[in-house]
Design a protein around this motif. Structure first.
Motif, PDB file in Angstrom:
ATOM      1  N   THR A  61       2.476  -5.997  -1.819  1.00 39.11           N
ATOM      2  CA  THR A  61       2.235  -4.593  -2.154  1.00 39.11           C
ATOM      3  C   THR A  61       3.156  -4.163  -3.295  1.00 39.11           C
ATOM      4  N   SER A  62       2.827  -3.054  -3.907  1.00 40.48           N
ATOM      5  CA  SER A  62       3.696  -2.527  -4.965  1.00 40.48           C
ATOM      6  C   SER A  62       5.092  -2.233  -4.426  1.00 40.48           C
ATOM      7  N   GLY A  63       5.149  -1.686  -3.216  1.00 37.22           N
ATOM      8  CA  GLY A  63       6.449  -1.385  -2.621  1.00 37.22           C
ATOM      9  C   GLY A  63       7.280  -2.627  -2.400  1.00 37.22           C
ATOM     10  N   GLU A  64       6.646  -3.704  -1.921  1.00 38.27           N
ATOM     11  CA  GLU A  64       7.377  -4.957  -1.723  1.00 38.27           C
ATOM     12  C   GLU A  64       7.861  -5.523  -3.049  1.00 38.27           C
ATOM     13  N   PHE A  65       6.990  -5.484  -4.072  1.00 37.76           N
ATOM     14  CA  PHE A  65       7.393  -6.010  -5.373  1.00 37.76           C
ATOM     15  C   PHE A  65       8.581  -5.248  -5.932  1.00 37.76           C
ATOM     16  N   ILE A  66       8.518  -3.929  -5.857  1.00 40.87           N
ATOM     17  CA  ILE A  66       9.608  -3.101  -6.377  1.00 40.87           C
ATOM     18  C   ILE A  66      10.926  -3.461  -5.689  1.00 40.87           C
TER      19      ILE A  66
ATOM     20  N   PHE B 285     -14.095  -2.141   4.392  1.00 39.27           N
ATOM     21  CA  PHE B 285     -13.424  -0.966   3.826  1.00 39.27           C
ATOM     22  C   PHE B 285     -13.108   0.115   4.857  1.00 39.27           C
ATOM     23  N   GLU B 286     -13.103  -0.255   6.137  1.00 40.78           N
ATOM     24  CA  GLU B 286     -12.752   0.696   7.188  1.00 40.78           C
ATOM     25  C   GLU B 286     -11.293   0.570   7.601  1.00 40.78           C
ATOM     26  N   ARG B 287     -10.660  -0.541   7.254  1.00 39.19           N
ATOM     27  CA  ARG B 287      -9.330  -0.879   7.771  1.00 39.19           C
ATOM     28  C   ARG B 287      -8.189  -0.210   7.020  1.00 39.19           C
ATOM     29  N   TYR B 288      -8.486   0.631   6.021  1.00 41.55           N
ATOM     30  CA  TYR B 288      -7.433   1.212   5.192  1.00 41.55           C
ATOM     31  C   TYR B 288      -7.129   2.668   5.547  1.00 41.55           C
ATOM     32  N   ALA B 289      -7.765   3.174   6.596  1.00 38.51           N
ATOM     33  CA  ALA B 289      -7.506   4.531   7.092  1.00 38.51           C
ATOM     34  C   ALA B 289      -7.661   5.584   5.994  1.00 38.51           C
ATOM     35  N   GLY B 290      -8.598   5.337   5.069  1.00 41.91           N
ATOM     36  CA  GLY B 290      -8.843   6.308   4.019  1.00 41.91           C
ATOM     37  C   GLY B 290      -7.787   6.358   2.943  1.00 41.91           C
ATOM     38  N   ASP B 291      -6.892   5.376   2.899  1.00 43.19           N
ATOM     39  CA  ASP B 291      -5.767   5.361   1.955  1.00 43.19           C
ATOM     40  C   ASP B 291      -6.159   4.566   0.708  1.00 43.19           C
ATOM     41  N   ASP B 292      -6.331   5.259  -0.430  1.00 44.33           N
ATOM     42  CA  ASP B 292      -6.739   4.594  -1.672  1.00 44.33           C
ATOM     43  C   ASP B 292      -5.688   3.594  -2.150  1.00 44.33           C
ATOM     44  N   VAL B 293      -4.417   3.917  -1.953  1.00 45.00           N
ATOM     45  CA  VAL B 293      -3.362   2.995  -2.366  1.00 45.00           C
ATOM     46  C   VAL B 293      -3.464   1.700  -1.575  1.00 45.00           C
ATOM     47  N   ALA B 294      -3.702   1.809  -0.285  1.00 46.94           N
ATOM     48  CA  ALA B 294      -3.757   0.628   0.563  1.00 46.94           C
ATOM     49  C   ALA B 294      -4.901  -0.302   0.163  1.00 46.94           C
ATOM     50  N   VAL B 295      -6.069   0.248  -0.158  1.00 44.30           N
ATOM     51  CA  VAL B 295      -7.187  -0.615  -0.551  1.00 44.30           C
ATOM     52  C   VAL B 295      -6.913  -1.273  -1.893  1.00 44.30           C
ATOM     53  N   SER B 296      -6.297  -0.557  -2.806  1.00 39.50           N
ATOM     54  CA  SER B 296      -5.973  -1.140  -4.111  1.00 39.50           C
ATOM     55  C   SER B 296      -4.962  -2.270  -3.968  1.00 39.50           C
TER      56      SER B 296
END
Length: 669
Positions: free
Chosen positions: A226-231, A511-522
């Motif tokens: 994830t972006s957070g992990e990379f950072i 596309f149901e597993r991301y709880a509506g979070d656009d960041v998570a799907v990206s």
């Protein structure tokens, strides 16, 4: 790494603290411009205890902006077409133009014996000494040294192209392979600290770890972390080398890959922050059918990088470039590139531009050798007053500087943003540098502040007990605060909670597993070129969401997303998905990577009603560029070894360059 098969073949501080940092940058620049003659120049860099030569190198690169671009070459003294035995003097660049490059590039692969002068049977100490020797030789030839890092997969033991194992999460603090990563950084530290001049002073090196992370070909790339992990991985690397290992002759470079369409949002998505980066880099190789689309996109992106660097007081650089076609398509390639960059008032301010290594054999000659079709043009490139080679450098390490002291900072180390926590407990870790804090706390969803304690590992940490009710909600916002010198520093992360039910066999995504979070799907997909992924509640086949794939061909002829699969599909006969096209003449391709071969099925985007597409595996063909596997068949043997699914969109003959395509329920059946 230049010319990798995957690249060719597939398409903080918050609030007042940010304002204070911006003001500090402005004041430093003003002080530098108004300082009396002979007064040391103030520089703000990641390491405020950096050696005088390291500070001077940064000042030189800033001073050089807009006056000329330094040419560089990877492994210039160790690999070449014009010599077989490296002696520290032989060089393809020198053979071509009579001069050495201004920038010498090396790689940590030397430490593993995977690139010379390291050797497979060499001891750890011998390979560390080999990398130190390379840095000394580049310095002795009058150049500047850079170090890239193609790190092994610390989970599987394989190379950097092995993207399995969620490596980043395993090597961050608390991860099972954290000690392995530390041992690797220890070798880097020894090699860099051991690179000294005859007078004993440490030679400055530009360190560029985790490059091209917005692509999916490395384990630290998009879709594999994830972006957070990379950072946090980038930040940890800086803090470990600088603070724990005491390395003070490094500048730190951040370098995503093309194409970004000139959009700073994509570039900054994984940016570790101004406290951890000295050089804003950018990698791009010409893989287009013609020079114009690549050059246009390149100049747009370089201008964006320069703009960001100037705003932040950083050095902008074109950190990797090259002509990556299977044959030379433009005999004026070097000079056309230079003229395009020079013509833009911002792009021309990049400080340096290194190309990749002349590894020989069937690989590209990124620096032309005598007799090569590009040599006359490279000679003209060298003769242009705007390109600088080793003999052109003056006063690189001469500036008298003083380091601007970095004020206190704080960041949440674990859990990272969008990390999924499945256990009932998690460890909250916070790093405060350089000063200690009088009080550090964490809170969940704005609730009661709970204290964190400073441990021997240098982190303020504590156990976060996650009750069942909170886990059922699926996510929580974790906020940490530190009281330092009378100020409150703040950081936060959205943490995903609880297990996610596995998809049925053969499924890629619903596309149901991301709880509506656009960041998570990206974060779940690899990305190639310019596009945006969001969840769509309006256009879908079933459930609550489909995927809205917004493409942009302004800077590239195609774009792509991908997902790791690692499955046996031999029991299935076709690939299916729901698709709603945008009515354009553009097209798409479904791609299955099976047994190392990329098989594609092409489709149109003309239909706008939304329909099921079923692509029989028997109709998939090897990717057209893959002449090695031109007769390969996607049979049951290969379907038993599926490793990835990719979805590409490509520009057609029409005028439409932007649009949105909706997909849902991607699965084998």
């Amino acid at each position: 790494m230049a010319g990798s098969p995957l690249k060719r073949r597939t398409f903080v501080l918050l609030g007042a603290a940010v304002a204070a940092a911006a003001g500090a940058r402005t004041s430093v620049a003003a002080a530098a411009s108004s300082a009396p003659a002979g007064t040391p120049m103030p520089v703000r860099i990641v390491d405020d205890r950096a050696t005088p030569a390291t500070r001077a190198l940064f000042a030189y690169l800033k001073r050089q902006q807009g006056k000329g671009i330094l040419f560089g070459h990877q492994h210039d003294l160790t690999y070449g077409f014009t010599f077989t035995t490296p002696d520290g003097k032989a060089s393809d660049t020198r053979a071509a133009v009579g001069d050495y490059p201004a920038v010498f590039g090396w790689d940590t692969l030397i430490l593993d014996g995977d690139e010379r002068p390291g050797t497979e049977d060499g001891t750890e100490a011998e390979n560390i000494a080999a990398l130190s020797r390379c840095i000394r030789q580049g310095d002795a030839r009058g150049g500047i040294n850079t170090l890239s890092a193609h790190m092994p997969n610390f989970v599987t033991g394989k190379d950097f192209y092995d993207t399995t194992g969620r490596v980043v999460s395993q090597i961050l603090p608390g991860g099972a392979k954290h000690s392995y990563f530390n041992a690797f950084l220890d070798r880097v530290a020894k090699a860099v600290k051991g690179a000294r001049r005859p007078d004993g002073t440490a030679i400055p090196v530009i360190f560029r770890p985790f490059h091209e992370n917005n692509g999916g070909w490395f384990w630290w790339g998009a879709g594999h972390t994830t972006s957070g992990e990379f950072i946090e991985l980038f930040r940890y690397t800086v803090e470990y080398l600088r603070d724990t290992r005491g390395v003070h002759n490094l500048l730190y470079a951040y370098s995503p890959n093309s194409s970004l369409g000139g959009d700073p949002t994509g570039y900054l998505k994984t940016y570790p922050g101004d406290r951890f980066v000295d050089i804003l880099g950018y990698d791009s190789y010409d893989e287009a059918a013609g020079p114009t689309p690549w050059l246009d996109g390149l100049v747009r992106d370089l201008a964006m990088v320069v703009r960001l660097a100037n705003e932040r007081g950083k050095v902008p650089a074109f950190t990797e470039f090259g002509e990556s076609g299977t044959e030379v398509r433009d005999p004026q390639w070097f000079t056309r590139l230079l003229q395009a960059v020079k013509a833009d008032p911002l792009a021309r301010q990049v400080a340096y531009m290194p190309t990749w290594a002349n590894f020989g054999g069937t690989k590209r000659a990124y620096v032309p050798y005598p007799g090569h079709v590009l040599l006359p043009d490279f000679v003209r490139f060298h003769q242009d007053p705007y390109t600088l080679f080793a003999a052109d450098l003056r006063g690189v390490f001469a500036a008298r500087t003083t380091a601007v002291r970095n004020g206190p900072s704080m960041h949440l180390v674990t859990p990272t943003d969008r990390q999924r926590v499945t256990a009932a407990k998690s460890t909250v870790r916070v790093r405060v540098t350089p000063a200690g804090a009088s009080r550090v706390t964490y809170s969940v969803n704005g609730g009661r502040a709970r204290p964190l304690r400073l441990g021997a590992d240098g982190y303020y940490s504590g156990a976060w007990s996650i009750d069942t009710a909170l886990r059922k909600k699926g996510s929580a916002t974790l906020t940490v605060r530190a009281r330092v010198d009378g100020k409150t520093l703040t950081d936060s992360a959205v943490v995903l909670l609880g297990e996610v039910a596995p998809l049925p066999a053969g499924w890629v995504d619903d596309f149901e597993r991301y709880a509506g979070d656009d960041v998570a799907v990206s974060e779940a997909y690899t990305h190639l070129n310019t596009h945006t992924l969001t969840l769509s509640p309006d256009h879908k086949s079933s459930g609550s969401y489909g995927l809205a794939y917004a493409y942009d061909f302004t800077a590239a002829e195609f774009t792509g997303i991908g997902k790791s699969v690692l499955a046996d599909w031999s029991a299935f006969t076709s690939l299916a998905l729901w698709l709603r096209g945008d009515g354009s003449e553009n097209g798409g391709a479904l791609e299955i990577v099976a047994d190392g071969v990329q098989f594609q099925y092409r489709f149109a985007l003309a239909d706008t009603s939304g329909q099921e597409i079923r692509a029989p595996f028997s109709e998939f063909q090897p990717a057209p560029w893959d002449t090695t596997h031109a007769t390969a068949v996607l049979d049951t043997a290969r379907l038993a070894k599926v490793t990835a699914f990719n979805l590409y969109l490509g520009r057609g003959s029409g005028a439409v360059t932007k649009g949105i395509v909706y997909v849902d329920d991607i699965r084998a059946e």
